[in-house]
Design an enzyme around this catalytic site. Structure first.
Site, mmCIF file in Angstrom:
data_model
loop_
_atom_site.group_PDB
_atom_site.id
_atom_site.type_symbol
_atom_site.label_atom_id
_atom_site.label_comp_id
_atom_site.label_asym_id
_atom_site.label_seq_id
_atom_site.Cartn_x
_atom_site.Cartn_y
_atom_site.Cartn_z
ATOM 1 N N TYR A 237 28.941 -0.518 26.295
ATOM 2 C CA TYR A 237 29.395 -1.230 27.476
ATOM 3 C C TYR A 237 28.152 -1.752 28.162
ATOM 4 C CZ TYR A 237 34.301 0.045 27.396
ATOM 5 O OH TYR A 237 35.619 0.139 27.069
ATOM 6 N N ASP A 265 35.998 -6.946 24.983
ATOM 7 C CA ASP A 265 37.374 -7.150 25.460
ATOM 8 C C ASP A 265 37.694 -6.371 26.729
ATOM 9 O OD1 ASP A 265 37.563 -4.567 24.567
ATOM 10 O OD2 ASP A 265 38.981 -4.966 22.947
ATOM 11 N N HIS A 356 41.582 -3.004 21.535
ATOM 12 C CA HIS A 356 41.187 -1.827 22.305
ATOM 13 C C HIS A 356 42.320 -0.795 22.308
ATOM 14 C CE1 HIS A 356 37.924 -0.983 25.465
ATOM 15 N NE2 HIS A 356 38.643 0.123 25.455
HETATM 16 O O1 173 Z 1 39.745 2.509 26.727
HETATM 17 C C1 173 Z 1 39.098 3.160 27.552
HETATM 18 O O2 173 Z 1 39.623 4.070 28.200
HETATM 19 C C2 173 Z 1 37.704 2.818 27.754
HETATM 20 O O3 173 Z 1 37.204 2.068 27.007
HETATM 21 C C3 173 Z 1 36.942 3.348 28.901
HETATM 22 C C4 173 Z 1 36.153 2.482 29.640
HETATM 23 C C5 173 Z 1 35.478 2.957 30.733
HETATM 24 C C6 173 Z 1 35.561 4.281 31.104
HETATM 25 C C7 173 Z 1 36.316 5.147 30.352
HETATM 26 C C8 173 Z 1 37.006 4.678 29.254
#
Ligand code: 173
Length: 496
Positions: A237, A265, A356
């Protein structure tokens, strides 16, 4: 740093003077209360006390150390002052522990769906809601399964299938399965060892794990648990502060990570309503966590901890990523031929056709369906398969037959997230190992019956995907709509 008694810490239990203990260390979080992404209430619940248990599953071990200025690191708790409190289990926890003790033996687990069924029963409600939830009406999460059922096999016979081999190479790394472990966040909600269950099982079975940015275990804990040379990928991320991302990526490369999967995404997290509702009804603190003005009541854990994700990420950033790492770069979450070609032309090494796990844009198509158009588009750029450009698919994969369908249609390999996550929830590392063995058995049988001795022998003519684009028949039900819709009624007869 000084040594403090638990009594000394306990005297700092007010909003304007709040200390907490995490992993034996004392922190002054008074000024941080309003900045905490999860809200101040949850911290105040532990004011003057040990918060480790609540902190552990949803924060990487270093989060508090990195986020609090050094002068707020007050000291270490004197262990001789710690009174071991025997935790009073709630009725619900007792019930769940009994269920966990009585779970089916691993011998009784026949397929990956079985793990999911067991996880659903033994997991705390919050964990199940977070893991299993998907966005809005949960149409896409169901479509991910349904899409595989719209593809039919066209098996070939009399091909001497005495020896079949389903091993492969993924981004240059050997893998015993044409499957990698896709990133899923917050593994400790499901099992105390969290993501390490996957790392250890993957080491034993030569499977590649993709480490999530938001793992419960820290990146280095996972790398330390891996075997020397064990191939690992990293899901990324991208932080609003690019210097943090740069440091993270370069650290990963230094530690030997073999591929960088940038999630594209999720500029904002989807609304996972099952998860959101859980925040209201579960533990008293849960509802109050979000009373803070900065975090809306309906945010939930995932949204609260995802606020660092940069929604401004765009195609122009790709050259920057290329400049900071030599790892293969893969864009995770591509869903159209248009974007697949942009990715190809941007010079990345691959894409993941993913929605996702149905957790982002609801009613987006399945990766499997998108594969057809995307492979067709990529063929216009040169010979196919292209050893320099990988196309992965994830979402709804539970069977080797699902994987074989995707490979026949042109996928390089396939990601499984929840399937392995559920395997460790009730059975730890052994569960994940069993999942790998089950898939192996399924590959052997399906490849023999299909007449493919190696994965290279899987060709598009071995599947009939003519119904894949047809969204009737196996169209998933809109469950929420169905339960609120009042059917029209025909004329009513008078009573009697
Ligand atoms: O799908 C999710 O839950 C995920 O990608 C996510 C994103 C940020 C924090 C925790 C989970």
């Amino acid at each position: 740093m000084s040594m403090l008694s638990t009594t000394a810490v306990a005297s700092h239990s007010a909003r304007n003077d709040c200390w907490i203990i995490v992993h034996g260390k004392v922190y002054d979080v008074t000024d941080f209360l309003d900045e905490h992404p999860g809200g101040s209430k949850i911290i105040l619940k532990y004011a003057g006390k040990d918060a480790t248990e609540a902190y552990e599953p949803i924060h990487p071990p270093n989060a508090i150390i990195d986020n609090l200025p050094l002068e707020k690191h007050i000291g270490t708790v004197d262990p001789s002052t710690v009174v071991k409190v025997v935790k009073q289990l709630t009725e619900e926890e007792k019930r769940r522990q009994a269920l966990l003790a009585n779970r089916p033996s691993l011998d009784e687990i026949i397929n990956l769906h079985d793990f999911e069924a067991v996880a659903k029963v033994v997991l705390p409600d919050k964990a199940w809601a977070y893991y299993s939830s998907a966005s809005d009406d949960e149409i896409t999460i169901r479509e991910n399964r349904a899409a595989f059922q719209r593809v039919w096999f066209r098996p070939r016979v009399l091909r001497d299938v005495s020896v079949v081999d389903w091993s492969t190479t993924i981004l240059g790394q050997k893998s015993s399965l044409p499957v990698y472990i896709s990133a899923t966040a917050l593994g400790k909600l499901g099992h105390p060892d969290g993501e390490l269950n996957l790392t250890r099982a993957a080491a034993k079975h030569n499977v590649i794990q993709m480490i999530p940015t938001l793992a419960s275990c820290s990146f280095d804990e996972i790398l330390d648990a891996a075997q020397p040379g064990q191939p690992l990928f990293l899901q990324l991320y991208v932080n609003r502060d690019r210097s943090i991302t740069k440091k993270y990526v370069q650290h990963a490369e230094k530690r030997g990570v073999k591929g960088l999967f940038i999630t594209v995404d999720a500029p904002q997290l989807g609304r996972r309503e099952k998860d959101m509702r859980m925040k209201f009804v579960d533990d008293g603190a849960g509802a109050k966590v979000q009373e803070n003005m900065k975090v809306k009541k309906d945010e939930g854990v995932a949204r609260a901890i995802s606020s660092f994700i940069d929604p401004s990420l765009c195609w122009d950033d790709i050259p920057w990523f290329r400049s900071i790492t030599k790892m293969p770069i893969i864009l995770k979450g591509v869903a159209t031929p248009e974007d697949a070609l942009l990715a190809y032309d941007a010079g990345v090494q691959g894409i993941v056709l993913s929605n996702h796990g149905g957790r982002q844009l609801d009613t987006s198509r399945s990766g499997l369906e998108n594969l057809i158009d995307i492979v067709a588009a990529l063929k216009t750029r040169g010979p196919w398969p292209n050893p320099k450009f990988s196309v992965f698919v994830d979402g709804g994969v539970r069977r080797a037959s699902d994987v074989l369908k995707a490979l026949a249609l042109g996928a390089t390999a396939v990601g499984i997230g929840r399937g392995f996550l559920y395997a460790f929830c009730a059975y730890g590392q052994e569960g994940v190992e069993k999942a790998f063995r089950i898939l192996g058995d399924e590959f052997e049988m399906n490849m023999r019956l299909l007449g493919a001795r190696t994965l290279k022998e899987l060709t598009p003519d071995m599947v009939d995907a003519s119904a894949l684009h047809s969204h009737v028949g196996l169209t998933p039900n809109d469950n929420l709509y169905s339960s609120v819709y009042q059917p029209l009624r025909t004329a009513q007869f008078k009573d009697g």
